[in-house]
Design an enzyme around this catalytic site. Structure first.
Site, PDB file in Angstrom:
ATOM      1  N   ARG A  60      -0.249  10.993  11.500  1.00 50.81           N
ATOM      2  CA  ARG A  60       0.825  10.012  11.691  1.00 50.81           C
ATOM      3  C   ARG A  60       1.923  10.491  12.635  1.00 50.81           C
ATOM      4  NH1 ARG A  60       3.902   8.182   8.654  1.00 50.81           N
ATOM      5  NH2 ARG A  60       3.779   6.026   9.345  1.00 50.81           N
ATOM      6  N   TYR A  99       2.375   7.938  15.487  1.00 45.81           N
ATOM      7  CA  TYR A  99       3.541   7.033  15.375  1.00 45.81           C
ATOM      8  C   TYR A  99       4.873   7.770  15.475  1.00 45.81           C
ATOM      9  CZ  TYR A  99      -0.251   4.832  12.705  1.00 45.81           C
ATOM     10  OH  TYR A  99      -1.459   4.368  12.275  1.00 45.81           O
ATOM     11  N   GLY A 123       0.853  -1.186   0.000  1.00 45.11           N
ATOM     12  CA  GLY A 123       0.000   0.000   0.000  1.00 45.11           C
ATOM     13  C   GLY A 123       0.884   1.229   0.000  1.00 45.11           C
ATOM     14  N   CYS A 147      -6.337  22.503  18.456  1.00 47.55           N
ATOM     15  CA  CYS A 147      -6.179  22.914  19.852  1.00 47.55           C
ATOM     16  C   CYS A 147      -5.562  21.792  20.668  1.00 47.55           C
ATOM     17  CB  CYS A 147      -7.537  23.288  20.426  1.00 47.55           C
ATOM     18  SG  CYS A 147      -8.061  24.862  19.778  1.00 47.55           S
ATOM     19  N   TYR A 196      -1.797   6.781   4.164  1.00 40.72           N
ATOM     20  CA  TYR A 196      -2.260   6.918   5.548  1.00 40.72           C
ATOM     21  C   TYR A 196      -2.328   8.368   6.012  1.00 40.72           C
ATOM     22  CZ  TYR A 196      -1.256   1.957   5.229  1.00 40.72           C
ATOM     23  OH  TYR A 196      -1.216   0.645   4.812  1.00 40.72           O
TER      24      TYR A 196
HETATM   25  N1  LLP Z   1      -2.085  -6.071   3.930  1.00 40.33           N
HETATM   26  C1  LLP Z   1      -2.574  -6.077   5.187  1.00 40.33           C
HETATM   27  C2  LLP Z   1      -3.292  -7.241   5.650  1.00 40.33           C
HETATM   28  C3  LLP Z   1      -2.397  -4.964   6.016  1.00 40.33           C
HETATM   29  O1  LLP Z   1      -2.886  -4.984   7.248  1.00 40.33           O
HETATM   30  C4  LLP Z   1      -1.710  -3.835   5.525  1.00 40.33           C
HETATM   31  C5  LLP Z   1      -1.530  -2.643   6.356  1.00 40.33           C
HETATM   32  C6  LLP Z   1      -1.223  -3.871   4.213  1.00 40.33           C
HETATM   33  C7  LLP Z   1      -1.419  -5.011   3.443  1.00 40.33           C
HETATM   34  C8  LLP Z   1      -0.497  -2.716   3.589  1.00 40.33           C
HETATM   35  O2  LLP Z   1       0.668  -2.396   4.239  1.00 40.33           O
HETATM   36  P1  LLP Z   1       1.661  -1.288   3.637  1.00 40.33           P
HETATM   37  O3  LLP Z   1       2.279  -1.861   2.383  1.00 40.33           O
HETATM   38  O4  LLP Z   1       0.857  -0.080   3.361  1.00 40.33           O
HETATM   39  O5  LLP Z   1       2.651  -1.075   4.722  1.00 40.33           O
HETATM   40  N2  LLP Z   1      -1.652   3.563   9.590  1.00 40.33           N
HETATM   41  C9  LLP Z   1      -0.321   3.020   9.705  1.00 40.33           C
HETATM   42  C10 LLP Z   1      -0.150   1.790   8.841  1.00 40.33           C
HETATM   43  C11 LLP Z   1      -1.121   0.692   9.146  1.00 40.33           C
HETATM   44  C12 LLP Z   1      -0.971  -0.476   8.220  1.00 40.33           C
HETATM   45  C13 LLP Z   1      -2.110  -1.405   8.360  1.00 40.33           C
HETATM   46  N3  LLP Z   1      -2.052  -2.544   7.510  1.00 40.33           N
HETATM   47  C14 LLP Z   1       0.691   4.094   9.328  1.00 40.33           C
HETATM   48  O6  LLP Z   1       0.282   5.188   8.980  1.00 40.33           O
HETATM   49  O7  LLP Z   1       1.881   3.879   9.411  1.00 40.33           O
END
Ligand code: LLP
Length: 454
Positions: free
Chosen positions: A331, A335, A293, A362, A391
């Site tokens: 983020r 994080y 993603g 705020c 994200y």
């Molecule tokens: N597949 C599954 C089952 C997942 O849970 C996720 C991400 C992905 C694929 C995609 O992962 P990526 O390639 O985007 O790392 N909000 C957080 C990230 C949460 C990721 C959740 N799952 C952030 O902003 O860092």
């Protein structure tokens, strides 16, 4: 400062993305503004397809929509021939309305509701990734009631702790996601799905170890564990599963000195590990899927803000306040993410001042970038924050009733809106005033008229 994608700096010292002057974009569309470099996004999608097609013929790259999903993004992902991972009825709806081919949709989530499952079954989406026993039983019931056969993967937690923020680690055993690898209960659930559920067709396994992972060895290890587990399933249950989905998680460049691995290296390590583990265990090579993603859209996104107040606290710090913040990019507070930025209208000037970029919410914690060197900042400057494609919009909120920003794509000198800016009216669109409280309610037209009169 490291330029991403198609970024360049013109002779006036303005930051260009996709051939568009970001200072003009800010004036034309207002700020905050999410800008998507369409060529950079397409380029990443193609790199992934090329790399996986080359190293693992027959594999499938599934874009994880949770990173950024809008109707236009669905169209681009479809045009680039990637599949799509959705995690809710809302994401599934977005994809279906954008005419994304259902057979290339994968449905994830640790608590899918009966109506979400029914929607997925009715629309005959490609795979449902079953997370737990409750869901497995529910899905069998729903599929039977609808007279459908449903292809599933089962999500396994491989017991791997990756080196990333604890909130985005997902592969460890103590996780809300998936069936723990190798336990008796998991083996029983797999056997049940494969042999005792007439409307379920178990195609394979899935795992996802975490996000923003920079160390390719973690992916190799996950692949090795999962192939080993497939061999155990064959040996103990006599089942040969055809598919192995290794999830997403490849990291991207947030800071200029981050060196994320390329999709090519990622594909290579997965291919090598799967091939050698399969030959060692005498297992046919399964169909491999991955679900990136962030690494597809992350660096393609830039957020533009207008600088407002600039405040000096002598011998402490200089605060530069912008017109967005934790509402469009949560983020940093969630994080402790670190972002890089430049002044889009002074992109060629030497960064000389140490400042802290604050949002407008705020909350003292609403800081977008702590300590960054920028050229001398003045109210009205346009700040461009890099690598905000993933994200950010997808996690944006209306805290403090800030309308969510618009989003535009830029491509070969042309900009197009793909998400309109929210209006104040949007903020109260779903509010209802029960009659007992309805004594005096101004219409939107009255508010506008009285504001104009002042
Ligand atoms: N597949 C599954 C089952 C997942 O849970 C996720 C991400 C992905 C694929 C995609 O992962 P990526 O390639 O985007 O790392 N909000 C957080 C990230 C949460 C990721 C959740 N799952 C952030 O902003 O860092």
């Amino acid at each position: 400062m490291r330029l991403r994608g198609t970024m360049s700096i013109d002779q006036r010292g303005h930051l260009l993305i996709g051939g568009c002057d970001t200072v003009e974009l800010a004036h034309q569309y207002g700020t905050p503004l999410y800008v998507i470099d369409e060529a950079a996004l397409r380029q990443k999608a193609r790199e992934y397809r090329r790399a996986f097609g080359h190293y693992i013929p027959g594999s499938e790259v599934i874009y994880a929509g949770k990173a950024l999903l809008t109707s236009a993004i669905c169209r681009i992902i479809d045009e680039e021939q990637l599949s799509l991972d959705v995690v809710s009825g809302g994401e599934l709806y977005t994809a279906l309305v954008a005419d994304f081919p259902p057979e290339r949709i994968y449905f994830h989530g640790n608590n899918k509701s009966p109506s979400e499952l029914a929607m997925a079954v009715t629309h005959r989406i490609g795979r449902i990734v079953v997370d737990n026993l409750h869901e497995l039983k529910l899905l069998q019931e729903i599929a039977a009631a609808l007279g459908a056969e449903v292809k599933i993967l089962m999500r396994i937690t491989p017991g791997i702790e990756t080196n990333t923020h604890a909130y985005i680690q997902t592969g460890q055993f103590d996780s809300k996601f998936g069936f723990p690898l190798g336990t008796e209960e998991t083996m029983a659930a797999i056997e049940c799905a494969a042999r005792r559920m007439p409307n379920i067709r178990l195609m394979g396994l899935h795992c996802h170890i975490g996000s923003q992972v920079m160390d390719l060895r973690s992916f190799g290890l996950a692949a090795e564990y999962m192939v080993g587990f497939m061999a155990k399933i064959r040996d103990e249950l006599g089942l040969e599963l055809e598919e192995l989905d290794l999830g997403g998680g490849l990291g991207i460049r947030y800071r200029g000195d981050d060196e994320p691995p390329e999709p090519e290296e990622y594909a290579r390590i997965i291919s090598q590990t799967v091939t050698s583990a399969c030959s060692e265990l005498n297992l046919p090579i399964p169909k491999i899927m991955v679900e990136p993603g962030r690494s597809i859209v992350g660096e393609a996104g830039t957020t533009l803000y207008t600088v407002g107040a600039v405040k000096d606290i002598p011998n402490v710090r200089r605060y530069v306040a912008v017109d967005g913040g934790m509402t469009d990019n949560p983020r940093v507070t969630l994080y402790q993410a670190v972002y890089e930025a430049c002044l889009a209208n002074k992109a060629a000037e030497e960064p000389r001042d140490l400042v802290t970029v604050a949002g407008k919410c705020c909350e003292s914690g609403d800081v977008l970038i702590k300590d960054i060197m920028l050229p001398p900042v003045e109210p009205g400057d346009i700040l461009a924050v890099f690598s905000t494609g993933a994200y950010n919009y997808s996690m944006a909120s209306n805290y403090n009733h800030l309308p969510r920003p618009a989003m535009v794509t830029v491509y070969q000198g042309m900009s197009e809106v793909i998400v309109e800016r929210e209006t104040y009216a949007d903020l109260i669109r779903l509010d209802r005033i029960p009659p007992r409280l309805a004594a005096s309610r101004k219409t939107a037209a009255e508010i506008t008229k009285s504001a104009a009169a002042k």
